[in-house]
Scaffold this motif. Sequence first.
Motif, PDB file in Angstrom:
ATOM      1  N   TYR A 176      19.646   1.644 -15.139  1.00 11.66           N
ATOM      2  CA  TYR A 176      21.102   1.691 -15.191  1.00 11.66           C
ATOM      3  C   TYR A 176      21.673   0.306 -14.874  1.00 11.66           C
ATOM      4  N   ASN A 190      25.503   7.756  -9.116  1.00  7.63           N
ATOM      5  CA  ASN A 190      24.905   6.890 -10.111  1.00  7.63           C
ATOM      6  C   ASN A 190      24.313   7.702 -11.251  1.00  7.63           C
ATOM      7  N   LYS A 191      23.020   7.892 -11.208  1.00 10.03           N
ATOM      8  CA  LYS A 191      22.368   8.506 -12.361  1.00 10.03           C
ATOM      9  C   LYS A 191      22.566  10.015 -12.381  1.00 10.03           C
ATOM     10  N   GLY A 240      28.127   6.371 -12.856  1.00 15.21           N
ATOM     11  CA  GLY A 240      27.589   7.583 -13.461  1.00 15.21           C
ATOM     12  C   GLY A 240      28.454   8.789 -13.236  1.00 15.21           C
ATOM     13  N   PHE A 255      23.158   3.269 -19.367  1.00 16.02           N
ATOM     14  CA  PHE A 255      22.003   3.986 -18.847  1.00 16.02           C
ATOM     15  C   PHE A 255      20.946   4.105 -19.938  1.00 16.02           C
ATOM     16  N   ARG A 299      25.425  -1.893 -14.437  1.00 14.74           N
ATOM     17  CA  ARG A 299      26.888  -1.840 -14.324  1.00 14.74           C
ATOM     18  C   ARG A 299      27.397  -3.268 -14.397  1.00 14.74           C
TER      19      ARG A 299
END
Lengths: 114, 109
Positions: A48, B95-96, A99, A33, A50
């Motif tokens: 971000y 996610n974030k 995340g 991130f 992955r």
Amino acid sequence: NAGVIQTPRHKVTGKGQEATLWCEPISGHSAVFWYRQTIVQGLEFLTYFRNQAPIDDSGMPKERFSAQMPNQSHSTLKIQSTQPQDSAVYLCASTRDRGGNTLYFGEGSRLIVV
Amino acid sequence: GDKVKQSPSALSLQEGTNSALRCNFSIAATTVQWFLQNPRGSLINLFYLVPGTKENGRLKSAFDSKESYSTLHIRDAQLEDSGTYFCAATNSAGNKLTFGIGTRVLVRP
């Protein structure tokens, strides 16, 4: 375990020049991130990855900013034609998977655009 | 508006006393993390939480997803506890992390 490594720690660049920031995630971590921290805006999500694939770049300014992850051991954040408002601490973090796992941050790259 | 709202914004503590920090979420938070940013700027992960509580030494944290808040309790505050504490949450997409604005804590001798 050296943790997340970011270089440079400090960069001063002239307005209009390009700045590239590097991040080496923790070995074995598959998610990387990028965040930006300023006094006014706080910690803002930028992008971000992955497994090296870009997943979410919703926080990236549409112009001038780009991020890549060419291999599992490093990611770059590039800012073209830097502006004074780009001055911030740019933080990279990694986590084992998505995340939703513990996030480990590097010490950041402080960018000053004069 | 503020998706992750932290309070108070700043806190001054006498060494040896206890205090609590709070985060309220306007997003459907599914996980919460608390960080301490030290004077060097490093963000140190303190807790990763799904709904429930965790304790680590003098720190204890709770996350209530139904009431959309999380707390961080500092017991017997020490000088090295000074810094800025951030909470951050993920939603169901996982996610974030969305961060709060932080609570600046100063522990006085």
